[in-house]
Design a protein around this motif. Structure first.
Motif, PDB file in Angstrom:
ATOM      1  N   ALA A  50       0.857  -1.183   0.000  1.00 28.48           N
ATOM      2  CA  ALA A  50       0.000   0.000   0.000  1.00 28.48           C
ATOM      3  C   ALA A  50       0.892   1.232   0.000  1.00 28.48           C
ATOM      4  CB  ALA A  50      -0.888   0.000   1.249  1.00 28.48           C
ATOM      5  N   VAL A  51       0.329   2.373  -0.307  1.00 25.86           N
ATOM      6  CA  VAL A  51       1.143   3.585  -0.223  1.00 25.86           C
ATOM      7  C   VAL A  51       0.397   4.755   0.407  1.00 25.86           C
ATOM      8  CG1 VAL A  51       2.094   2.883  -2.490  1.00 25.86           C
ATOM      9  CG2 VAL A  51       0.744   4.959  -2.306  1.00 25.86           C
ATOM     10  N   VAL A  52       1.191   5.609   1.012  1.00 28.55           N
ATOM     11  CA  VAL A  52       0.699   6.883   1.513  1.00 28.55           C
ATOM     12  C   VAL A  52       1.260   7.940   0.578  1.00 28.55           C
ATOM     13  CG1 VAL A  52       0.811   8.537   3.396  1.00 28.55           C
ATOM     14  CG2 VAL A  52       0.641   6.084   3.890  1.00 28.55           C
ATOM     15  N   LEU A  53       0.376   8.690  -0.020  1.00 26.13           N
ATOM     16  CA  LEU A  53       0.807   9.645  -1.032  1.00 26.13           C
ATOM     17  C   LEU A  53       0.667  11.082  -0.553  1.00 26.13           C
ATOM     18  CD1 LEU A  53       1.703  10.162  -4.005  1.00 26.13           C
ATOM     19  CD2 LEU A  53      -0.717  10.213  -4.595  1.00 26.13           C
ATOM     20  N   VAL A  54       1.769  11.791  -0.596  1.00 30.62           N
ATOM     21  CA  VAL A  54       1.748  13.225  -0.329  1.00 30.62           C
ATOM     22  C   VAL A  54       2.166  13.907  -1.616  1.00 30.62           C
ATOM     23  CG1 VAL A  54       2.578  15.095   1.126  1.00 30.62           C
ATOM     24  CG2 VAL A  54       2.528  12.757   2.011  1.00 30.62           C
ATOM     25  N   ALA A  55       1.219  14.528  -2.290  1.00 28.40           N
ATOM     26  CA  ALA A  55       1.531  15.110  -3.591  1.00 28.40           C
ATOM     27  C   ALA A  55       0.807  16.425  -3.760  1.00 28.40           C
ATOM     28  CB  ALA A  55       1.150  14.142  -4.703  1.00 28.40           C
ATOM     29  N   PRO A  56       1.259  17.438  -3.029  1.00 22.75           N
ATOM     30  CA  PRO A  56       0.526  18.706  -3.007  1.00 22.75           C
ATOM     31  C   PRO A  56       0.462  19.403  -4.363  1.00 22.75           C
ATOM     32  CG  PRO A  56       2.668  18.928  -1.920  1.00 22.75           C
ATOM     33  CD  PRO A  56       2.459  17.459  -2.194  1.00 22.75           C
ATOM     34  N   ARG A  57       1.424  19.086  -5.236  1.00 21.03           N
ATOM     35  CA  ARG A  57       1.441  19.845  -6.493  1.00 21.03           C
ATOM     36  C   ARG A  57       1.086  19.008  -7.713  1.00 21.03           C
ATOM     37  NH1 ARG A  57       4.400  21.951  -3.002  1.00 21.03           N
ATOM     38  NH2 ARG A  57       6.681  22.014  -3.006  1.00 21.03           N
ATOM     39  N   MET A  58       0.708  17.763  -7.500  1.00 26.52           N
ATOM     40  CA  MET A  58       0.341  16.953  -8.663  1.00 26.52           C
ATOM     41  C   MET A  58      -0.968  17.478  -9.246  1.00 26.52           C
ATOM     42  SD  MET A  58      -0.219  12.842  -8.966  1.00 26.52           S
ATOM     43  CE  MET A  58       1.288  12.426  -8.108  1.00 26.52           C
ATOM     44  N   SER A  59      -1.046  17.485 -10.570  1.00 30.95           N
ATOM     45  CA  SER A  59      -2.254  18.017 -11.193  1.00 30.95           C
ATOM     46  C   SER A  59      -3.440  17.106 -10.898  1.00 30.95           C
ATOM     47  CB  SER A  59      -2.058  18.137 -12.704  1.00 30.95           C
ATOM     48  OG  SER A  59      -2.160  16.859 -13.298  1.00 30.95           O
ATOM     49  N   GLU A  60      -4.594  17.733 -10.892  1.00 32.31           N
ATOM     50  CA  GLU A  60      -5.827  17.014 -10.567  1.00 32.31           C
ATOM     51  C   GLU A  60      -6.018  15.816 -11.504  1.00 32.31           C
ATOM     52  OE1 GLU A  60      -9.144  17.596  -7.813  1.00 32.31           O
ATOM     53  OE2 GLU A  60      -7.471  18.965  -8.206  1.00 32.31           O
ATOM     54  N   SER A  61      -5.694  16.014 -12.777  1.00 30.83           N
ATOM     55  CA  SER A  61      -5.929  14.957 -13.757  1.00 30.83           C
ATOM     56  C   SER A  61      -4.937  13.805 -13.576  1.00 30.83           C
ATOM     57  CB  SER A  61      -5.816  15.522 -15.169  1.00 30.83           C
ATOM     58  OG  SER A  61      -4.557  16.147 -15.345  1.00 30.83           O
TER      59      SER A  61
ATOM     60  N   LEU B 223      -3.285   2.792  -7.597  1.00 27.08           N
ATOM     61  CA  LEU B 223      -2.415   2.877  -6.431  1.00 27.08           C
ATOM     62  C   LEU B 223      -2.969   2.109  -5.240  1.00 27.08           C
ATOM     63  CD1 LEU B 223       0.136   4.399  -6.739  1.00 27.08           C
ATOM     64  CD2 LEU B 223      -0.848   6.314  -5.505  1.00 27.08           C
ATOM     65  N   GLN B 224      -4.230   1.853  -5.274  1.00 26.71           N
ATOM     66  CA  GLN B 224      -4.874   1.294  -4.093  1.00 26.71           C
ATOM     67  C   GLN B 224      -4.389  -0.103  -3.740  1.00 26.71           C
ATOM     68  OE1 GLN B 224      -8.786   2.313  -5.428  1.00 26.71           O
ATOM     69  NE2 GLN B 224      -9.068   3.639  -3.652  1.00 26.71           N
ATOM     70  N   PRO B 225      -4.400  -0.433  -2.436  1.00 25.73           N
ATOM     71  CA  PRO B 225      -4.818   0.412  -1.314  1.00 25.73           C
ATOM     72  C   PRO B 225      -3.849   1.571  -1.082  1.00 25.73           C
ATOM     73  CG  PRO B 225      -4.288  -1.842  -0.585  1.00 25.73           C
ATOM     74  CD  PRO B 225      -3.998  -1.779  -2.017  1.00 25.73           C
ATOM     75  N   ALA B 226      -4.427   2.720  -0.816  1.00 25.73           N
ATOM     76  CA  ALA B 226      -3.608   3.905  -0.606  1.00 25.73           C
ATOM     77  C   ALA B 226      -4.367   4.903   0.253  1.00 25.73           C
ATOM     78  CB  ALA B 226      -3.260   4.543  -1.944  1.00 25.73           C
ATOM     79  N   VAL B 227      -3.644   5.807   0.857  1.00 26.91           N
ATOM     80  CA  VAL B 227      -4.309   6.942   1.477  1.00 26.91           C
ATOM     81  C   VAL B 227      -3.616   8.216   1.034  1.00 26.91           C
ATOM     82  CG1 VAL B 227      -4.024   5.528   3.573  1.00 26.91           C
ATOM     83  CG2 VAL B 227      -3.842   7.999   3.747  1.00 26.91           C
ATOM     84  N   LEU B 228      -4.429   9.231   0.913  1.00 27.60           N
ATOM     85  CA  LEU B 228      -3.963  10.510   0.401  1.00 27.60           C
ATOM     86  C   LEU B 228      -3.769  11.445   1.585  1.00 27.60           C
ATOM     87  CD1 LEU B 228      -3.458  11.682  -2.385  1.00 27.60           C
ATOM     88  CD2 LEU B 228      -5.840  12.437  -2.438  1.00 27.60           C
ATOM     89  N   LEU B 229      -2.611  12.073   1.619  1.00 33.79           N
ATOM     90  CA  LEU B 229      -2.306  12.949   2.741  1.00 33.79           C
ATOM     91  C   LEU B 229      -2.223  14.398   2.285  1.00 33.79           C
ATOM     92  CD1 LEU B 229      -1.932  11.145   5.133  1.00 33.79           C
ATOM     93  CD2 LEU B 229       0.441  11.838   5.297  1.00 33.79           C
TER      94      LEU B 229
END
Lengths: 337, 337
Positions: free
Chosen positions: A125-136, A145-151
């Motif tokens: 699984a991954v924890v993703l911190v991506a404040p600047r990734m584009s919405e698309s 990516l799942q299982p994943a959580v978005l931070l």
DNA sequence: TTGTAAGCGTTATCAA
DNA sequence: TTGATAACGCTTACAA
């Protein structure tokens, strides 16, 4: 055909041969399954020690279908705000025998999807911190990516746990604090324009009443804050809200050099409450963000997702509220002439 | 028998069947082996895309006998001095397709050997930072850990690459700087007593001539430095060498609170040159430590060890020299009355 | 150039 | 309670 490892470790087969049992039995002993004759179990354990046997984790992972590893993908490892999160995540996961694989995109937002996917393939699984990734990019990436959580970010209808900071609430607290001190014109040092959390802050500032907010292009690092000092002074404000503590500290350094009295002539606040914030001069007023708890909560969500037959995923974003921490860098607004 | 993964991904077999070739051919295409008919290769690639196939890294690791992952074991992830090293290591390794697995012992030195071994079993190699592990634990551990490199510490005859900071040289530079400013009595804020690098600093201080050094028990974190301010002032010294920058900043904060003029009444130096050091007030004079380069060098050594048929290991410790960075926290010694 | 099959080191099913 | 044996998903020597 596989290559023999250079340092040839004993395998489960070696132990089995030596202890004159089957590999299945060795496996059972190593995993503490109770259905083994105590005498045999003891013999197996002894041979394992004698041969210095250690189960090969990769082989285990393949057989079990899980690696006991989770990924943590961040834009920049040297940014202090990610450390507490990593610490919280890493320690919580460790309690359940999970490890954290860290991936640093070196601020290349365009390479983040690839990096995240690659990380995911080595982990459960991954924890993703991506404040600047584009919405698309994000929308395309998340299903894979799942299982994943978005931070630190929220995406509507993503179908995965999301933990974010209630930036607006933190900004409101800071504004209320400043306006309570009589400040009417406030500068805001903007973070990276593509950053979601910067947008959230700006929206909250736009909604603030009773104060005028002057926006100044800035950034997220020390030098950005340092370089902004001139513009801040020129703008004639009596208080500054910096994008984060790092920027605030950069600004504070420059103000010292310029001889500006803080908070006498100018009040300064940051955001995050990094460990340094309490030890600057003056100590920094800021909004504390529960990063370590976010890390722990992220593990909790992930852990649920990884548990077979876990209840349905609740993907309503969880917003953690910052807490205002008043220190010495803020004071009453100077009287206007 | 293995369990099917919950989200059933396409395997190499699925692609083979669908593209009507053998799994061997798919493998060859995926790994870019040139010995494949272009038309077939194209068909395989198309099928792979259609099925959203991604090679299972765990299975690859098992077959290849390597994980393309290295471990980084540290006592505390939140300590800023480890960040640059991690960044250097992580980025250098990434260039060759390697990832970094981070393990944080949460300062439990007694659990570090177990943690390091466990980490090692999931990786091809490890970088160990264990400043407080006992000499005997370390000696017992190292043979089982290889390939490995030891950071921030030197052990005689360990038979593995060792990268350390030339603490003594850094201390000498700081002392020379201070004594050049007329300081004759200097306080040293001690780091953790079990720390090797603290011992190295103390030895260098003991060898210093022309200055008297007063040792004060302290620690490695902000609050330690903050709490030591009283003792520093009582000791009547004109300058302080803190164990590291973090301690120095804690001290600086307390000195501000007490109204002590820095550097007018007291000069303060740190060690490390963490990013914050340039932005405190006054900016901190310190000894810059090339941590990021250490991380890169660690990868370079590891990379050599991991390359089959690499030349013999040169296990002579490499000492990296700190560089004196003079900023505003040091000045001429006040005249004694 | 392609396919067959063995092998990497485990776990787990099933029969004994 | 124990042991054969297949399976996990991939790579690679060897044969065709």
């Amino acid at each position: 055909m596989g290559r023999r490892p250079s340092r040839d470790r004993a395998t489960i087969g070696d132990v089995a041969t030596e202890a004159k049992v089957s590999r299945a039995t060795v496996s059972r002993v190593m995993n503490g399954l109770a259905t083994v004759d105590p005498a045999i179990a003891e013999r197996v354990r002894a041979t394992a020690v004698a041969l210095d046997y250690r189960p090969n984790q990769v082989a285990r992972s393949l057989a079990l279908g899980r690696t006991q590893t989770i990924g943590y993908v961040v834009p920049d490892l040297t940014n202090p705000s990610f450390h507490s999160g990593l610490r919280g995540l890493s320690r919580a996961a460790a309690e359940q025998g999970y490890r954290v694989l860290v991936a640093d995109s070196a601020e290349h937002a365009d390479e983040e999807p690839g990096l995240a996917l690659d990380t995911r393939r080595r982990c459960d699984a991954v924890v993703l911190v991506a404040p600047r990734m584009s919405e698309s990019d994000l929308a395309r990436l998340l299903p894979d990516l799942q299982p994943a959580v978005l931070l630190n970010r929220v995406v509507a209808g993503a179908g995965l746990p999301q933990l974010d900071v209630d930036w607006a609430s933190g900004i409101r607290d800071l504004v209320r604090h400043l306006s309570g001190l009589g400040h009417r014109r406030i500068a805001y040092l903007q973070g990276p324009v593509a950053s979601r959390s910067n947008t959230a802050r700006e929206l909250a500032l736009a909604a603030a009443t009773g104060v005028e907010v002057i926006k100044i292009r800035c950034g997220a690092m020390f030098p950005d804050g340092h370089a902004a000092a001139g513009q801040v002074l020129d703008s004639g404000v009596s208080a500054v809200i910096a994008f984060n503590d790092v920027v605030a500290l950069g600004l504070l350094g420059a103000l010292h050099e310029l001889g500006t009295d803080v908070p006498g002539a100018l009040s300064v606040v940051g955001f995050d409450d990094i460990p340094f914030a309490a030890y600057t001069w003056p100590p920094l007023t800021t909004a504390w963000v529960p990063q370590e708890e976010m890390g722990r909560l992220a593990w909790q969500r992930l852990s649920a997702l990884l548990t077979p037959g876990h209840p349905v995923v609740d993907d309503a974003p969880v917003l953690l509220r910052p807490r205002l921490v008043v220190r010495g860098s803020t004071g009453r607004a100077p009287l206007r002439v």
